[in-house]
Design a protein around this motif. Sequence first.
Motif, mmCIF file in Angstrom:
data_model
loop_
_atom_site.group_PDB
_atom_site.id
_atom_site.type_symbol
_atom_site.label_atom_id
_atom_site.label_comp_id
_atom_site.label_asym_id
_atom_site.label_seq_id
_atom_site.Cartn_x
_atom_site.Cartn_y
_atom_site.Cartn_z
ATOM 1 N N MET A 1 0.846 -1.160 0.000
ATOM 2 C CA MET A 1 0.000 0.000 0.000
ATOM 3 C C MET A 1 0.899 1.233 0.000
ATOM 4 O O MET A 1 1.763 1.349 0.830
ATOM 5 N N LYS A 2 0.664 2.107 -0.900
ATOM 6 C CA LYS A 2 1.462 3.326 -0.980
ATOM 7 C C LYS A 2 0.581 4.524 -0.687
ATOM 8 O O LYS A 2 -0.472 4.697 -1.288
ATOM 9 N N MET B 1 -6.418 5.970 9.826
ATOM 10 C CA MET B 1 -7.231 5.666 8.651
ATOM 11 C C MET B 1 -8.064 6.874 8.256
ATOM 12 O O MET B 1 -8.235 7.141 7.064
ATOM 13 N N GLN C 1 -10.054 1.159 -3.237
ATOM 14 C CA GLN C 1 -9.290 -0.049 -2.955
ATOM 15 C C GLN C 1 -7.919 0.047 -3.611
ATOM 16 O O GLN C 1 -7.782 0.590 -4.715
ATOM 17 N N ALA D 1 -5.302 -8.772 2.737
ATOM 18 C CA ALA D 1 -4.162 -7.968 3.206
ATOM 19 C C ALA D 1 -4.552 -6.506 3.384
ATOM 20 O O ALA D 1 -4.194 -5.871 4.381
ATOM 21 N N GLU D 2 -5.313 -5.973 2.429
ATOM 22 C CA GLU D 2 -5.730 -4.574 2.531
ATOM 23 C C GLU D 2 -6.645 -4.343 3.723
ATOM 24 O O GLU D 2 -6.528 -3.338 4.424
ATOM 25 N N ALA E 1 -6.613 -5.978 6.536
ATOM 26 C CA ALA E 1 -5.763 -5.993 7.735
ATOM 27 C C ALA E 1 -5.035 -4.653 7.885
ATOM 28 O O ALA E 1 -4.953 -4.098 8.993
ATOM 29 N N TRP E 2 -4.531 -4.130 6.782
ATOM 30 C CA TRP E 2 -3.824 -2.844 6.777
ATOM 31 C C TRP E 2 -4.765 -1.727 7.229
ATOM 32 O O TRP E 2 -4.412 -0.915 8.084
ATOM 33 N N ARG E 3 -5.972 -1.698 6.668
ATOM 34 C CA ARG E 3 -6.939 -0.662 7.028
ATOM 35 C C ARG E 3 -7.346 -0.772 8.504
ATOM 36 O O ARG E 3 -7.512 0.240 9.188
ATOM 37 N N ARG E 4 -7.499 -1.991 8.984
ATOM 38 C CA ARG E 4 -7.855 -2.171 10.406
ATOM 39 C C ARG E 4 -6.745 -1.668 11.312
ATOM 40 O O ARG E 4 -7.021 -1.063 12.362
ATOM 41 N N GLN E 5 -5.496 -1.929 10.937
ATOM 42 C CA GLN E 5 -4.370 -1.447 11.747
ATOM 43 C C GLN E 5 -4.378 0.077 11.824
ATOM 44 O O GLN E 5 -4.177 0.647 12.893
ATOM 45 N N LEU E 6 -4.599 0.737 10.688
ATOM 46 C CA LEU E 6 -4.643 2.197 10.686
ATOM 47 C C LEU E 6 -5.853 2.717 11.469
ATOM 48 O O LEU E 6 -5.763 3.735 12.150
#
Length: 161
Positions: free
Chosen positions: A1-2, A77, A88, A123-124, A126-131
């Motif tokens: 993710m950039k 986020m 997305q 994966a995305e 999980a990334w969004r949840r972390q943020l």
Amino acid sequence: MKLREGVEWAVHCCINLSWISPDRAVPAARLAAFHDLPTAYLNKQMNALGRVGIVASRSGPRGGFRLGREPERITLMDVATAIDGSAQAFLCTGIRHHGPAGTITGPAADRTTCTVAQAFSTAELAWRRQLADRSIAELADTVRRANPAAPDQVRRWFDRP
């Protein structure tokens, strides 16, 4: 993710604003000067934050930006979405149905979810949840613990003429 650099800039500005009195607005030029950033570009980022209520702006000689809500209620986020949008990161174009691969048959060949799209989507998410689980207040506290003088130094710097 950039993510674009504007996201980084916006998060740093939110951390700094979290240490400033909520009734005080800081001009974009001062926020930009603190990190030696171009004012016009940072102002665009701050206005994007303002459109979603992360910051509030005030015009006039004592104008500028302040946080629009408590730092505990601003997630990474929120900031990333305000600056970069919510599209997305991965979009499946369905290439598994093109060329010779499109002739592969089986009982569920057309009804199954693309494995590649599913992997990227997982994966995305999980990334969004972390943020979404990290707040500006949490980051500001981490910075403060690493450098206890940081909040006072920031306040003093922004109080200078």
